[in-house]
Write a protein that holds these residues in place. Structure first.
Motif, PDB file in Angstrom:
ATOM      1  N   CYS A 159       0.835  -1.215   0.000  1.00 21.22           N
ATOM      2  CA  CYS A 159       0.000   0.000   0.000  1.00 21.22           C
ATOM      3  C   CYS A 159       0.866   1.260   0.000  1.00 21.22           C
ATOM      4  O   CYS A 159       0.552   2.245  -0.677  1.00 21.22           O
ATOM      5  N   VAL A 160       1.953   1.241   0.770  1.00 21.25           N
ATOM      6  CA  VAL A 160       2.872   2.384   0.797  1.00 21.25           C
ATOM      7  C   VAL A 160       3.477   2.594  -0.593  1.00 21.25           C
ATOM      8  O   VAL A 160       3.578   3.718  -1.089  1.00 21.25           O
ATOM      9  N   LYS A 161       3.854   1.494  -1.243  1.00 20.61           N
ATOM     10  CA  LYS A 161       4.417   1.557  -2.608  1.00 20.61           C
ATOM     11  C   LYS A 161       3.400   2.178  -3.560  1.00 20.61           C
ATOM     12  O   LYS A 161       3.735   3.048  -4.375  1.00 20.61           O
ATOM     13  N   ALA A 190      13.552  11.680   1.572  1.00 18.28           N
ATOM     14  CA  ALA A 190      13.464  11.101   2.918  1.00 18.28           C
ATOM     15  C   ALA A 190      12.299  10.121   3.043  1.00 18.28           C
ATOM     16  O   ALA A 190      12.465   9.001   3.553  1.00 18.28           O
ATOM     17  N   ILE A 191      11.111  10.530   2.573  1.00 16.94           N
ATOM     18  CA  ILE A 191       9.935   9.658   2.697  1.00 16.94           C
ATOM     19  C   ILE A 191      10.112   8.386   1.870  1.00 16.94           C
ATOM     20  O   ILE A 191       9.810   7.279   2.327  1.00 16.94           O
ATOM     21  N   ARG A 192      10.627   8.531   0.646  1.00 12.86           N
ATOM     22  CA  ARG A 192      10.800   7.344  -0.211  1.00 12.86           C
ATOM     23  C   ARG A 192      11.843   6.385   0.366  1.00 12.86           C
ATOM     24  O   ARG A 192      11.685   5.174   0.308  1.00 12.86           O
ATOM     25  N   ASN A 193      12.901   6.939   0.951  1.00 12.94           N
ATOM     26  CA  ASN A 193      13.986   6.080   1.446  1.00 12.94           C
ATOM     27  C   ASN A 193      13.796   5.605   2.882  1.00 12.94           C
ATOM     28  O   ASN A 193      14.489   4.692   3.312  1.00 12.94           O
ATOM     29  N   ILE A 194      12.875   6.216   3.613  1.00 17.63           N
ATOM     30  CA  ILE A 194      12.579   5.662   4.946  1.00 17.63           C
ATOM     31  C   ILE A 194      11.755   4.387   4.779  1.00 17.63           C
ATOM     32  O   ILE A 194      11.807   3.475   5.600  1.00 17.63           O
ATOM     33  N   HIS A 195      10.984   4.319   3.690  1.00 14.07           N
ATOM     34  CA  HIS A 195      10.164   3.133   3.424  1.00 14.07           C
ATOM     35  C   HIS A 195      10.920   2.082   2.601  1.00 14.07           C
ATOM     36  O   HIS A 195      10.902   0.904   2.947  1.00 14.07           O
ATOM     37  N   PHE A 196      11.561   2.528   1.523  1.00 13.76           N
ATOM     38  CA  PHE A 196      12.258   1.588   0.635  1.00 13.76           C
ATOM     39  C   PHE A 196      13.663   2.123   0.354  1.00 13.76           C
ATOM     40  O   PHE A 196      13.914   2.742  -0.682  1.00 13.76           O
ATOM     41  N   PRO A 197      14.583   1.911   1.295  1.00 13.35           N
ATOM     42  CA  PRO A 197      15.922   2.505   1.176  1.00 13.35           C
ATOM     43  C   PRO A 197      16.696   1.976  -0.039  1.00 13.35           C
ATOM     44  O   PRO A 197      16.730   0.770  -0.291  1.00 13.35           O
ATOM     45  N   GLU A 198      17.329   2.905  -0.755  1.00 14.31           N
ATOM     46  CA  GLU A 198      18.199   2.513  -1.871  1.00 14.31           C
ATOM     47  C   GLU A 198      19.466   1.859  -1.329  1.00 14.31           C
ATOM     48  O   GLU A 198      20.064   1.000  -1.979  1.00 14.31           O
ATOM     49  N   SER A 199      19.879   2.302  -0.139  1.00  9.59           N
ATOM     50  CA  SER A 199      21.082   1.786   0.525  1.00  9.59           C
ATOM     51  C   SER A 199      21.002   2.186   1.988  1.00  9.59           C
ATOM     52  O   SER A 199      20.130   2.975   2.385  1.00  9.59           O
ATOM     53  N   TYR A 200      21.938   1.677   2.787  1.00  8.91           N
ATOM     54  CA  TYR A 200      21.952   2.077   4.197  1.00  8.91           C
ATOM     55  C   TYR A 200      22.354   3.539   4.346  1.00  8.91           C
ATOM     56  O   TYR A 200      21.919   4.231   5.268  1.00  8.91           O
ATOM     57  N   GLU A 201      23.183   4.027   3.432  1.00 10.05           N
ATOM     58  CA  GLU A 201      23.556   5.441   3.463  1.00 10.05           C
ATOM     59  C   GLU A 201      22.321   6.313   3.196  1.00 10.05           C
ATOM     60  O   GLU A 201      22.104   7.329   3.870  1.00 10.05           O
ATOM     61  N   ALA A 202      21.500   5.895   2.226  1.00 13.29           N
ATOM     62  CA  ALA A 202      20.265   6.643   1.918  1.00 13.29           C
ATOM     63  C   ALA A 202      19.300   6.584   3.104  1.00 13.29           C
ATOM     64  O   ALA A 202      18.623   7.578   3.413  1.00 13.29           O
TER      65      ALA A 202
END
Length: 678
Positions: A159-161, A190-202
């Motif tokens: 649903c988030v996706k 921030a919102i996109r990467n808190i849910h589906f991180p591209e990497s740990y750095e992101a």
């Protein structure tokens, strides 16, 4: 599709799932995007089966060897078993009571599997109920969400996706100069990467941005509250400080911390703006004497004072204390409580309205509409966590912006105090008056009960009193190792303490019943009080010298310290016995701390480190907005940066009314509305 769109209109949700989302306090698309994962699973590093470590969550990729077979075992459990291979190694898989598994895992197809690999009895590798997805799906860092009936983490992620796919770009919520000054990423990133991180750095960048924003909006709200009071003017201006004159009448000298706290408060009261100050100090640090010095000064300057306590018994205790403090002065003290006769209450109200009463003490009865003051200058609330901001405001409305002084016996670490009391200035009593005795504290297991009972009897036979505290077992909680205060009272009354006067006190009793029990205990009619945590904030009974806390592992450190503070108030040596069979490292650390120090601020810091700010106050959140990501113990640098930015914004625009700050105003309003429910 935007942030305010009702969640039921989002693809994959509908009315039924929208109801389930409501249980998670998610009603809009925006609330869903702010519903952050509680953890992450790292599917980005895929291990070869032969090299995958045991007993740790990892991801492997393999082809299903056979369609899962069904096996029934005694007790009604159904197992589904199959195995996977990557051509080099083999793992046996077991799933429990999931009839859909044979349709979900196809023989000959490749999947990712995430879970713990363990060794089987025969030395092979196996996985129990791993999470899996088709090998064609993207393997990365996957979010894990808090769940509820009808909504598992996988479905929430889907649903988030869908929500993120429906929004081209998430609009920025912070001013560009604050983003640049603090090297923050955009809200969209921030919102996109808190849910589906591209990497740990992101993920780190996303968390850093969202935590900063959370603390910044919180600080803006608290500073706005403070600025409102600072823009107010008050008629209640203290012209002369009479605190030295008051202290000269006392049979003891004040501590330097008490003198400093009084000076800070009187400085506020001379300013022409209403004081909003918190006094926090450990049990026995002399907060009441500080309050008395302020009352004395205020009355000598021609003003009335009011003090509100959380219970009638505590209000009555304050009445006796202040009558002693002001015995040889012309300061008249009165009381108003809910249980007083109507005629008595009416007389007290008349004396107050005429100005005859200089100090009124009471409970919530003081904020009723028909309680009027002649010239209210100072309002003091005791045990601030029992009163909300709204109650404080309605009390303050009784006068012309009177001074507000709140007292708390719950020591709060400075970083947490910055957040919790951002709308108040803070004074601290960090030293105890001379002669105050430490309470000896021991921790023993339940095999010591017979010796404990003998030790209690020794105190009671010597004319002293004591407490036995039982943990508050929540409704529906089943724990055979716990005994309720009620059962314990019945057991001891008919056995070991049949010849003694026992009392029972717990939260389910009516307020008047509780007050009556505490009156009897205060007067000595009850020798031993069996109670729950309702005594945590209680009356001063100097004759109480022994306390036993059963199942001590069920209490937080600060709560244990508050309970222990009920004893050691007289001249007799006092003892606290913690009873617990807990063997865990956390319980050991807690008990070692209690036995080694009586410093409430040290204890509060250890408690905060062990439990985190979310649980530090349990259900008493003081109306503080709930922090979703921020942790005041680990995010102190962001807290300081956020507070500094908030101070700069408020200095330029106190009302947050400029065009660029209106969005911030809406965020502040939303945060505090969710918290205060108004």
């Amino acid at each position: 599709m935007n942030f305010s769109t009702d969640i039921k209109y989002l693809k994959g949700v509908g009315s039924a799932r929208a109801e389930a989302f409501q249980r998670l306090s998610v009603g809009t698309v925006g609330a869903l995007l702010r519903f952050y994962p509680r953890a992450y699973e790292d599917w980005s590093a895929v291990y070869p089966i032969r090299e995958a470590p045991f007993d740790t969550n990892i991801c492997v990729k393999g082809i299903v060897c056979d369609t899962p077979s069904k096996i029934r075992i005694p007790g009604g459990t159904t197992l589904y078993k199959t195995s996977i291979t990557d051509g080099q190694g083999l793992i046996n898989l077991t799933f429990f009571n999931n009839k859909y598994i044979p349709n979900m895992l196809k023989s000959g197809e490749e999947y990712y599997f995430f879970g713990k690999i363990t060794k089987s009895k025969f030395g092979g590798r196996e996985m129990a109920s791993p999470v899996f997805s088709n090998a064609s799906a993207e393997a990365g860092i996957k979010p894990v969400y808090p769940q509820t009936a009808g909504l598992n983490s996988k479905l929430i992620a889907k649903c988030v996706k869908n929500a993120l796919d429906s929004i081209e770009e998430i609009p920025e919520s912070l001013p560009s100069e604050i983003i640049a000054e603090n090297s923050l990423c955009s809200l969209d990133f921030a919102i996109r990467n808190i849910h589906f991180p591209e990497s740990y750095e992101a993920l780190d960048k996303a968390r850093n941005r969202l935590i900063f924003e959370e603390l910044f909006i919180l600080q803006l709200g608290l500073l706005s509250l403070k600025s409102k009071t600072q823009t107010l003017k008050t008629e209640c201006v203290v012209k002369k400080d009479f605190s030295e004159e008051f202290f000269s009448h006392l049979p003891f000298s004040p501590t330097s911390a008490q003198v400093k706290a009084v000076g800070e408060a009187i400085g506020d009261m001379k300013s022409g703006e209403p004081m909003n100050r918190l006094l926090q100090g450990d049990v026995g640090s002399g907060k009441t004497a500080v309050a008395a010095a302020l009352i004395y000064t205020c009355v000598k300057n021609g003003w009335q004072c009011a003090m509100m306590a959380p219970t009638e018994v505590l209000a009555e205790q304050h009445l006796r204390t202040f009558e002693k403090f002001f015995k040889d002065t012309d300061i008249t003290v009165d009381i108003i409580t809910g249980s007083m006769k109507k005629s008595e209450k009416n007389l007290a109200k008349q004396r107050l309205a005429s100005g005859e009463t200089k100090l009124i003490i009471g409970t919530h009865a003081l904020i009723q509409e028909d309680v009027e003051f002649n010239r209210l200058g100072l309002v003091i609330t005791d045990e601030q966590h029992r009163f909300g901001v709204a109650q404080r405001s309605s009390f303050a409305a009784k006068g012309d912006n009177p001074h507000i002084f709140v007292m708390s016996a719950t020591p709060i670490p400075r970083t947490l105090a910055m957040i919790m009391y951002g709308d108040l200035n803070v004074s601290v009593l960090d030293e105890l008056p001379p002669g105050r005795k430490d309470v000896e504290t021991f921790c023993v297991d339940t095999s010591y009960h017979e010796r404990i009972y003998k030790y209690i009897k020794k105190h009671l036979d010597a004319g002293l009193q004591g407490y036995i505290v039982c943990p508050l077992v929540e409704e529906g909680e089943i724990d055979n190792d716990l005994i309720s205060a009620e059962k314990y009272y019945k057991k001891l009354s008919s056995s070991e303490f049949a010849n003694y006067k026992l009392g029972l006190l717990h939260g389910k009793m009516r307020p008047r019943e509780k007050d009556e029990v505490m009156r009897k205990f205060s007067s000595g009619e009850i020798q031993l009080l069996i109670a729950t945590v309702v005594i945590e904030v209680g009356v001063d009974v100097p004759n109480a010298a022994i306390m036993v806390i059963e199942n001590a592992e069920r209490f937080g450190l600060s709560q244990l310290h508050q309970l222990r503070g009920r004893i050691g108030r007289g001249s007799e040596k006092s003892t606290c016995v913690l009873v617990s069979d807990a063997k865990g490292e956390e319980a050991k650390q807690r008990f070692d701390t209690m036995c080694s120090t009586s410093d409430g601020f040290k204890i509060a810091n250890v408690d905060l480190e062990m439990r985190g700010p979310g649980d530090f106050f349990g259900k008493r959140q003081h109306g503080l907005p709930k922090l979703r990501l921020a942790d005041v113990m680990t995010d102190t640098h962001l807290l300081m940066a956020a507070q500094n930015c908030a101070q700069n914004v408020i200095a330029k625009d106190k009302a947050l009314s400029s065009e660029e700050n209106r969005r911030l105003r809406r965020q502040v309003d939303t945060l505090f509305k969710d918290s205060y429910g108004s």
